[in-house]
Write a protein that holds these residues in place. Structure first.
Motif, PDB file in Angstrom:
ATOM      1  N   ALA A 157      -9.696  12.403  -7.703  1.00 48.44           N
ATOM      2  CA  ALA A 157      -8.474  11.593  -7.714  1.00 48.44           C
ATOM      3  C   ALA A 157      -8.288  10.878  -6.379  1.00 48.44           C
ATOM      4  CB  ALA A 157      -7.261  12.476  -8.021  1.00 48.44           C
ATOM      5  N   LEU A 158      -8.749  11.512  -5.296  1.00 47.84           N
ATOM      6  CA  LEU A 158      -8.653  10.864  -3.986  1.00 47.84           C
ATOM      7  C   LEU A 158      -9.596   9.655  -3.929  1.00 47.84           C
ATOM      8  CD1 LEU A 158      -7.315  11.211  -1.116  1.00 47.84           C
ATOM      9  CD2 LEU A 158      -9.480  12.222  -0.429  1.00 47.84           C
ATOM     10  N   LEU A 159     -10.802   9.855  -4.428  1.00 40.00           N
ATOM     11  CA  LEU A 159     -11.757   8.739  -4.437  1.00 40.00           C
ATOM     12  C   LEU A 159     -11.246   7.609  -5.339  1.00 40.00           C
ATOM     13  CD1 LEU A 159     -15.150  10.693  -4.579  1.00 40.00           C
ATOM     14  CD2 LEU A 159     -13.982   9.753  -2.580  1.00 40.00           C
ATOM     15  N   HIS A 164       2.569   5.965   5.429  1.00 38.60           N
ATOM     16  CA  HIS A 164       2.951   6.758   4.262  1.00 38.60           C
ATOM     17  C   HIS A 164       2.806   8.247   4.574  1.00 38.60           C
ATOM     18  CE1 HIS A 164       2.166   8.601   0.254  1.00 38.60           C
ATOM     19  NE2 HIS A 164       3.078   7.742  -0.160  1.00 38.60           N
ATOM     20  N   LEU A 191     -15.897   3.778   5.674  1.00 37.97           N
ATOM     21  CA  LEU A 191     -15.150   2.526   5.520  1.00 37.97           C
ATOM     22  C   LEU A 191     -15.303   1.657   6.769  1.00 37.97           C
ATOM     23  CD1 LEU A 191     -11.845   3.656   3.769  1.00 37.97           C
ATOM     24  CD2 LEU A 191     -13.335   1.816   2.983  1.00 37.97           C
ATOM     25  N   ARG A 242      -5.034  13.300   4.988  1.00 38.54           N
ATOM     26  CA  ARG A 242      -4.683  13.072   3.580  1.00 38.54           C
ATOM     27  C   ARG A 242      -5.646  13.827   2.658  1.00 38.54           C
ATOM     28  NH1 ARG A 242      -1.272   9.799   0.659  1.00 38.54           N
ATOM     29  NH2 ARG A 242      -2.027   9.383  -1.438  1.00 38.54           N
ATOM     30  N   PRO A 246      -7.639  17.469  -7.831  1.00 40.19           N
ATOM     31  CA  PRO A 246      -9.094  17.257  -7.889  1.00 40.19           C
ATOM     32  C   PRO A 246      -9.521  16.165  -6.911  1.00 40.19           C
ATOM     33  CG  PRO A 246      -8.008  16.556  -9.938  1.00 40.19           C
ATOM     34  CD  PRO A 246      -6.962  17.196  -9.100  1.00 40.19           C
ATOM     35  N   PHE A 247     -10.668  16.364  -6.269  1.00 34.34           N
ATOM     36  CA  PHE A 247     -11.081  15.423  -5.229  1.00 34.34           C
ATOM     37  C   PHE A 247     -11.372  14.036  -5.785  1.00 34.34           C
ATOM     38  CE2 PHE A 247     -13.138  13.915  -1.387  1.00 34.34           C
ATOM     39  CZ  PHE A 247     -12.326  14.482  -0.420  1.00 34.34           C
ATOM     40  N   GLU A 282      -0.993   1.309   6.587  1.00 32.65           N
ATOM     41  CA  GLU A 282       0.047   1.788   5.658  1.00 32.65           C
ATOM     42  C   GLU A 282      -0.246   3.187   5.118  1.00 32.65           C
ATOM     43  OE1 GLU A 282       1.757  -0.834   2.850  1.00 32.65           O
ATOM     44  OE2 GLU A 282       1.754  -2.548   4.222  1.00 32.65           O
ATOM     45  N   LEU A 292       0.733   4.313  -2.945  1.00 39.54           N
ATOM     46  CA  LEU A 292       0.117   5.623  -2.682  1.00 39.54           C
ATOM     47  C   LEU A 292       0.928   6.744  -3.321  1.00 39.54           C
ATOM     48  CD1 LEU A 292      -0.833   5.138   1.075  1.00 39.54           C
ATOM     49  CD2 LEU A 292      -2.444   5.467  -0.811  1.00 39.54           C
ATOM     50  N   SER A 293       0.222   7.738  -3.794  1.00 38.64           N
ATOM     51  CA  SER A 293       0.901   8.874  -4.413  1.00 38.64           C
ATOM     52  C   SER A 293       1.521   9.757  -3.332  1.00 38.64           C
ATOM     53  CB  SER A 293      -0.100   9.683  -5.244  1.00 38.64           C
ATOM     54  OG  SER A 293      -1.156  10.111  -4.418  1.00 38.64           O
ATOM     55  N   PRO A 294       2.587  10.458  -3.672  1.00 36.12           N
ATOM     56  CA  PRO A 294       3.191  11.371  -2.682  1.00 36.12           C
ATOM     57  C   PRO A 294       2.244  12.522  -2.359  1.00 36.12           C
ATOM     58  CG  PRO A 294       4.290  11.564  -4.818  1.00 36.12           C
ATOM     59  CD  PRO A 294       3.284  10.464  -4.954  1.00 36.12           C
ATOM     60  N   PRO A 316      -4.701  -3.584   6.484  1.00 37.36           N
ATOM     61  CA  PRO A 316      -3.401  -3.127   5.976  1.00 37.36           C
ATOM     62  C   PRO A 316      -3.456  -1.705   5.420  1.00 37.36           C
ATOM     63  CG  PRO A 316      -3.800  -5.392   5.281  1.00 37.36           C
ATOM     64  CD  PRO A 316      -5.072  -4.910   5.928  1.00 37.36           C
ATOM     65  N   ALA A 317      -4.527  -1.367   4.730  1.00 40.72           N
ATOM     66  CA  ALA A 317      -4.607  -0.034   4.124  1.00 40.72           C
ATOM     67  C   ALA A 317      -4.640   1.049   5.189  1.00 40.72           C
ATOM     68  CB  ALA A 317      -5.836   0.066   3.233  1.00 40.72           C
ATOM     69  N   GLU A 338       5.874  10.976   4.764  1.00 45.40           N
ATOM     70  CA  GLU A 338       5.903  12.087   3.807  1.00 45.40           C
ATOM     71  C   GLU A 338       5.840  13.432   4.529  1.00 45.40           C
ATOM     72  OE1 GLU A 338       4.644  12.326   0.078  1.00 45.40           O
ATOM     73  OE2 GLU A 338       5.931  10.565  -0.139  1.00 45.40           O
ATOM     74  N   GLU A 393      -8.161   6.899  -5.877  1.00 43.57           N
ATOM     75  CA  GLU A 393      -7.073   6.224  -5.164  1.00 43.57           C
ATOM     76  C   GLU A 393      -7.628   5.290  -4.083  1.00 43.57           C
ATOM     77  OE1 GLU A 393      -2.767   7.716  -4.348  1.00 43.57           O
ATOM     78  OE2 GLU A 393      -4.035   8.470  -2.747  1.00 43.57           O
ATOM     79  N   LEU A 394      -8.705   5.705  -3.454  1.00 48.75           N
ATOM     80  CA  LEU A 394      -9.337   4.806  -2.486  1.00 48.75           C
ATOM     81  C   LEU A 394      -9.753   3.512  -3.185  1.00 48.75           C
ATOM     82  CD1 LEU A 394     -11.705   6.970  -0.232  1.00 48.75           C
ATOM     83  CD2 LEU A 394      -9.428   6.128   0.280  1.00 48.75           C
ATOM     84  N   VAL A 429      -6.306   1.666  -4.423  1.00 44.67           N
ATOM     85  CA  VAL A 429      -5.262   1.257  -3.474  1.00 44.67           C
ATOM     86  C   VAL A 429      -5.828   0.850  -2.111  1.00 44.67           C
ATOM     87  CG1 VAL A 429      -3.144   1.982  -2.290  1.00 44.67           C
ATOM     88  CG2 VAL A 429      -3.627   2.816  -4.606  1.00 44.67           C
ATOM     89  N   VAL A 430      -6.738   1.657  -1.597  1.00 44.91           N
ATOM     90  CA  VAL A 430      -7.154   1.469  -0.202  1.00 44.91           C
ATOM     91  C   VAL A 430      -8.159   0.320  -0.051  1.00 44.91           C
ATOM     92  CG1 VAL A 430      -8.387   2.572   1.717  1.00 44.91           C
ATOM     93  CG2 VAL A 430      -6.586   3.816   0.490  1.00 44.91           C
ATOM     94  N   VAL A 431      -9.224   0.369  -0.832  1.00 47.52           N
ATOM     95  CA  VAL A 431     -10.270  -0.653  -0.675  1.00 47.52           C
ATOM     96  C   VAL A 431      -9.727  -2.070  -0.893  1.00 47.52           C
ATOM     97  CG1 VAL A 431     -12.448  -1.531  -1.616  1.00 47.52           C
ATOM     98  CG2 VAL A 431     -12.192   0.911  -1.096  1.00 47.52           C
ATOM     99  N   HIS A 458      -4.480  16.592   0.016  1.00 47.18           N
ATOM    100  CA  HIS A 458      -4.840  16.340  -1.386  1.00 47.18           C
ATOM    101  C   HIS A 458      -5.572  17.545  -1.971  1.00 47.18           C
ATOM    102  CE1 HIS A 458      -6.029  13.758  -4.802  1.00 47.18           C
ATOM    103  NE2 HIS A 458      -7.107  14.512  -4.797  1.00 47.18           N
ATOM    104  N   ALA A 489      -6.993  -3.235  -0.159  1.00 44.85           N
ATOM    105  CA  ALA A 489      -6.101  -3.621   0.942  1.00 44.85           C
ATOM    106  C   ALA A 489      -6.775  -3.419   2.297  1.00 44.85           C
ATOM    107  CB  ALA A 489      -4.803  -2.818   0.865  1.00 44.85           C
ATOM    108  N   VAL A 527       0.841  -1.204   0.000  1.00 47.54           N
ATOM    109  CA  VAL A 527       0.000   0.000   0.000  1.00 47.54           C
ATOM    110  C   VAL A 527       0.874   1.251   0.000  1.00 47.54           C
ATOM    111  CG1 VAL A 527      -1.733   1.302   1.288  1.00 47.54           C
ATOM    112  CG2 VAL A 527      -1.906  -1.194   1.138  1.00 47.54           C
TER     113      VAL A 527
END
Lengths: 484, 484
Positions: free
Chosen positions: A58-60, B120, B101, B361, A55-56, B116, A46-48, B112-113, B124, A62-63, A66-68, B365, A70, A42
């Protein structure tokens, strides 16, 4: 983009967030309950943190990406591990309101509504649970919402230390304090003993009642008397209503009677099972509670309320402030000095606090007390049925009697306890690896045991049946392998 | 009405809740910042817990009728009290996702998400703040999000006690431990000392530097040497970057150099001001931080993030688990035993934990690190301007030099310090009673002081100007009264 908040931007984004949550919950059963991910994956994905606004969406995204995948889906209807962590959607609504209000309820004066809504809630809920009125503010006691049962146990211990010797505030602990638990008591008590500076030497693990796992009042009496005779001080005993391992219910009344003889504080840890007292037919779990000093049950386990919401009541409303209060100049204010208000900062370790009462109030408002009872009864009925299947099936045995909605079982190989241990562990691993359900384990009397804790908000008969089918299929495979 | 969650019902209700929050925030300036309510009035006005489900509208109506009028509006642009509690609307979005969530991140394996994403984020963010890489997981240290700076201080103290004597876990505290603070150190340190069983006898209040309020390294050296010579053990020293009373910045480098000679743990409490290090021009506040053991700053104060989000970093990533870990059977799992993962339960007192990283985050973001810096710089510039007005006005004086966005002032009567005290208090009471702004106070060198902490998310020049006008009008009235 301004550096101030824009409520209209929020309105638009929050509607998208609401839809994301609703979609996630509606589709939750499609995810493996426990993800199969490698440590570090994970973090690597994740992006730095961005320098410039993003834009918001992009967060959703990423969830989703990456997040869901894991996430261990505690809200899945097929989550049967540990104890449930009920984040019902009604409680999500209440929590949204709390965060939206953005109150900081450290003192009455820093938000009277935050404090009094909590006082009102714990007083009313004490009544609904059947706690004596002496646990309410109206009756001279009072309650609060801590973040966790661990913290509830810690502040109860601090109040007990203070009552046993107010010199504790200046001189610290003395080293002669003794705290009594059973082998089944939650590890948070051992942690509280460590945090409070007592060391594990202060923790006395009392023998169970013969043939069972409940803390033995007779053994407690013997241990306390021996300690007192040796110049040690019995400070606190913690009976549990519904232990984590096996759901054991300690005999609170008799334990409290023993503790009283030594002036020890009795803290009841009913983190999981205490809420069952909302149902008159289960109210007997509270037998003897009128004799104890503090009582804790978590709304965030089995009472439909999102973390964190651990309900703690005490019979002496001045006990926690007496132990914990400490007032620097910048927190002084006329309301506090009048003595007419409650400052919840003095009931907990942290100073700041969220408006936690709203999420539980939202749940009770939306479902009614009868809805809470239906939630509990539904799971208990499912567990009863499930336990019946276990009992009737030669591949399995109950490790201990069912306790409310918790069923503890073992696989039976017919080749001895160690083979049963191995097979039970393999069955658990197969079920969890499949992703179709999640169960956790414990060890009882040295034997490996699968715990089936029925209690997720959306768990229904179909999920319990599916779990049973999974367990049976896994047992067949494991038993076949072990014979080949 | 089912006893299971219905995502479609949630979708509809949550949209109404979102609108309620957006409307509340859009109209927040219309409310008196601090309500004028009598103790007990909220409890008396709230409806009892219902037996049967109630329409959700009724809950929102009750918020409007009972809760909002009795709320201290921490998110008001005219809130200048204590330190701010930034619940920016971007952080509300992140918190909604977290609650939606419904993860329980006590261990890596339980989500894990959740673990991590937090690792992260803190790694950062350490970089963005200019903390040495040794505070990151990548560099052998690590960070976490506690609920409060109070809890951060407590766990730092526990780690310090453990490092000083690992026998602490079995034998408890010894009574010879000494903890060093200044008179300006936050009361949470004294509370942590009490909670940890040390008693106030263990708390050494070190003299300030001559003519100031910062902890004196020379006085610290003398105190530590004297204690060590008397057979006592210097265990921890807590310098503050931005004290609550006056915003004083202790000389961390020289304090850490002194502490090192005695092997004492250095915990930096930068709860409010630490985030200023995001701006290169303010990074000097961290001078010497490479020499300390732990560093805490709160995202929920001045970094746009809703309670609770206290960031804590340590240079030794094993220190907190070594002090706090305690593993019952039912929490054992292969990932934890592999040593390849972080189990955040071992970094805190509670067992369960929310997915706190998401709200911070979401903020970063949506605004970017540059948005965070703009937020901080805007308030600091306003405070600079405000302090200039105070300095130039004969009715007022700065009690201490401005610190970042905190301005401490007193009214000048020309009739001595006690008259100034009384006038200053009266001015504060007038401003707060008006409802148009809220400020809090402290006492510095025995003198009553108004603190103006500029930092609410929506505070702009117009609100600071309005506060100044209010203070001037109140001072005129108070000074006129005192002359008549």
């Amino acid at each position: 983009m301004t550096d101030r908040d824009d409520p209209e931007e929020f309105r638009a984004l929050a509607h998208a967030v609401v839809d994301w949550i609703a979609d996630y919950r509606a589709g939750i059963a499609a995810h493996p309950v426990q993800p199969q991910v490698e440590p570090g994956s994970v973090r690597a994905a994740l992006s730095p943190l961005p320098e410039r606004p993003q834009p918001f969406d992009a967060l959703l995204a990423e969830l989703d990406r990456v997040v869901v995948p894991a996430t261990t889906h505690w809200q899945s209807p097929s989550f049967f591990g540990y104890f449930p962590a009920n984040a019902s959607l009604h409680s999500v609504l209440g929590d949204m309101l709390s965060t939206g209000l953005g109150s900081q309820g450290m003192m009455w004066a820093t938000s009277p509504a935050c404090t009094e809504t909590e006082q009102h809630l714990v007083d009313e809920l004490a009544g609904a649970l059947g706690l004596p009125e002496t646990f309410t503010f109206t009756g001279g006691g009072g309650g609060t919402i801590e973040d966790s049962a661990s913290s509830s146990a810690l502040v109860a211990l601090l109040a007990a230390l203070h009552r046993a010797d107010p010199g504790w505030q200046t001189d610290g602990v003395r080293g002669d304090e003794r705290i009594y638990v059973s082998a089944e008591t939650h590890s948070s008590l051992a942690k509280a003993v460590r945090v409070a500076g007592l060391g594990s030497k202060a923790l006395v693990v009392v023998d169970p009642e013969p043939g069972g796992h409940a803390l033995s009042p007779d053994a407690l009496a013997a241990a306390m008397s021996a300690d007192a005779g040796a110049g040690l001080r019995p400070v606190l005993v913690c009976p549990t209503i519904g232990t984590t391992g096996t759901g054991t219910i300690d005999p609170v009344r008799r334990i409290a009677e023993v503790a009283r003889e030594h002036g020890a504080w009795v803290h009841v840890d009913a983190a999981w099972a205490g809420v069952a007292a909302l149902c008159p037919e289960h109210r007997s779990v509270l037998d003897g509670v009128e004799l104890v000093d503090s009582f804790c049950t978590d709304a965030h386990k089995w009472l439909l309320t999102a973390l964190d919401a651990s309900l703690l009541w005490v019979q002496d409303g001045s006990a926690l402030p007496a132990a914990l209060s400490l007032t620097p100049e910048y927190l002084r204010n006329p309301a506090s000095e009048s003595g007419a208000v409650v400052d919840y900062r003095d009931w907990q370790v942290p100073l700041g606090r969220r408006f936690r009462a709203l999420k539980l109030r939202a749940v009770i408002h939306a479902r009614g007390l009868e809805g809470l009872r239906a939630h509990l009864r539904g799971h208990i009925a499912l567990a009863e049925e499930f336990a019946g299947w276990v009992t009737a099936d030669p591949r399995f045995t109950l490790a201990v009697p069912r306790s409310l909605s918790l069923v503890c079982l073992r696989v039976v190989t017919g080749r001895g306890s160690e083979a049963d241990d191995a097979a039970t562990r393999q069955v658990l691993e197969r079920v969890n690896a499949s992703g179709s359900a999640f169960v956790s384990h414990t060890v009882v009397d040295g034997r490996y045991v699968i715990r089936v804790a029925i209690g997720a908000v959306t768990t229904g008969p179909e999920h319990v049946t599916a779990l049973w089918d999974q367990l049976c299929a896994a047992a067949d495979a494991v038993l076949a392998e072990s014979r080949s």
